[in-house]
Design a protein around this motif. Structure first.
Motif, PDB file in Angstrom:
ATOM      1  N   GLU A  34       5.461  91.300  -2.333  1.00  0.00           N
ATOM      2  CA  GLU A  34       5.735  91.457  -0.909  1.00  0.00           C
ATOM      3  C   GLU A  34       4.938  92.646  -0.399  1.00  0.00           C
ATOM      4  N   THR A  35       4.614  92.615   0.878  1.00  0.00           N
ATOM      5  CA  THR A  35       3.891  93.714   1.492  1.00  0.00           C
ATOM      6  C   THR A  35       4.136  93.715   2.990  1.00  0.00           C
ATOM      7  N   CYS A  36       3.949  94.875   3.587  1.00  0.00           N
ATOM      8  CA  CYS A  36       3.996  94.956   5.050  1.00  0.00           C
ATOM      9  C   CYS A  36       2.581  95.011   5.618  1.00  0.00           C
ATOM     10  N   LYS A  37       1.576  95.102   4.731  1.00  0.00           N
ATOM     11  CA  LYS A  37       0.173  95.185   5.162  1.00  0.00           C
ATOM     12  C   LYS A  37      -0.665  94.234   4.320  1.00  0.00           C
ATOM     13  N   SER A  38      -0.658  92.981   4.679  1.00  0.00           N
ATOM     14  CA  SER A  38      -1.299  91.940   3.876  1.00  0.00           C
ATOM     15  C   SER A  38      -2.788  92.177   3.636  1.00  0.00           C
ATOM     16  N   ASN A  39      -3.484  92.816   4.542  1.00  0.00           N
ATOM     17  CA  ASN A  39      -4.920  93.031   4.356  1.00  0.00           C
ATOM     18  C   ASN A  39      -5.237  94.235   3.483  1.00  0.00           C
ATOM     19  N   LYS A  40      -4.242  95.058   3.179  1.00  0.00           N
ATOM     20  CA  LYS A  40      -4.515  96.275   2.422  1.00  0.00           C
ATOM     21  C   LYS A  40      -3.876  96.300   1.043  1.00  0.00           C
ATOM     22  N   ARG A  41      -2.869  95.492   0.774  1.00  0.00           N
ATOM     23  CA  ARG A  41      -2.091  95.590  -0.460  1.00  0.00           C
ATOM     24  C   ARG A  41      -2.956  95.494  -1.710  1.00  0.00           C
TER      25      ARG A  41
END
Length: 140
Positions: free
Chosen positions: A49-56
């Motif tokens: 899971e992530t809140c920043k899909s482009n940076k994870r």
């Protein structure tokens, strides 16, 4: 929880290349769940899971090493893989709710690269790569 983990099937999601994170992006991305999938084996390897899909995935992520070893072992033994990533965007924005959903899916799909399942599968590619490859082969 607004999302029912039994209604999320990562094998039905559109897959993208694992190098998605290298592509230029004009935003940090959105909250999501992501699934590393081996479509050749219909196997969910990792749930995250992530809140920043482009940076994870731009930084250090242990799963990258697991994937490389997984693919290397399959190549060495002449086994096909089709490892990609799939995203589920209708996830809670609230981090705690998103992590609860992630854990439900990790346990449901028994993804071998998630530490929550290492008791079942062993810790992948940590000490003995061959031990894990034997366990993966038993899945087929």
């Amino acid at each position: 929880m607004h999302c029912d983990p039994d209604r999320i099937d990562p094998l039905q999601l559109q897959v993208r290349s694992l190098s998605f994170w290298r592509m230029p992006a004009d935003s940090p991305g959105d909250a999501c769940l992501y699934f590393v999938v081996d479509s050749a084996a219909s196997l969910i390897l990792y749930v995250g899971e992530t809140c920043k899909s482009n940076k994870r995935w731009k930084g250090i992520h242990a799963c990258k090493d697991y994937i490389a070893s997984y693919q290397d072992l399959h190549y060495r033994y002449g086994m096909k893989t089709a490892v990609n990533i799939a995203f589920w965007w209708d996830t809670p924005v609230d981090r705690r709710a998103r992590q609860e959903l992630e854990l439900s899916l990790i346990l449901k799909w028994r993804s071998p690269f998630n530490k929550e399942n290492w008791e079942r599968w062993g810790q992948p590619f940590w000490v003995e790569k061959v031990k894990f490859s034997i366990k993966v082969n038993l899945l087929f």
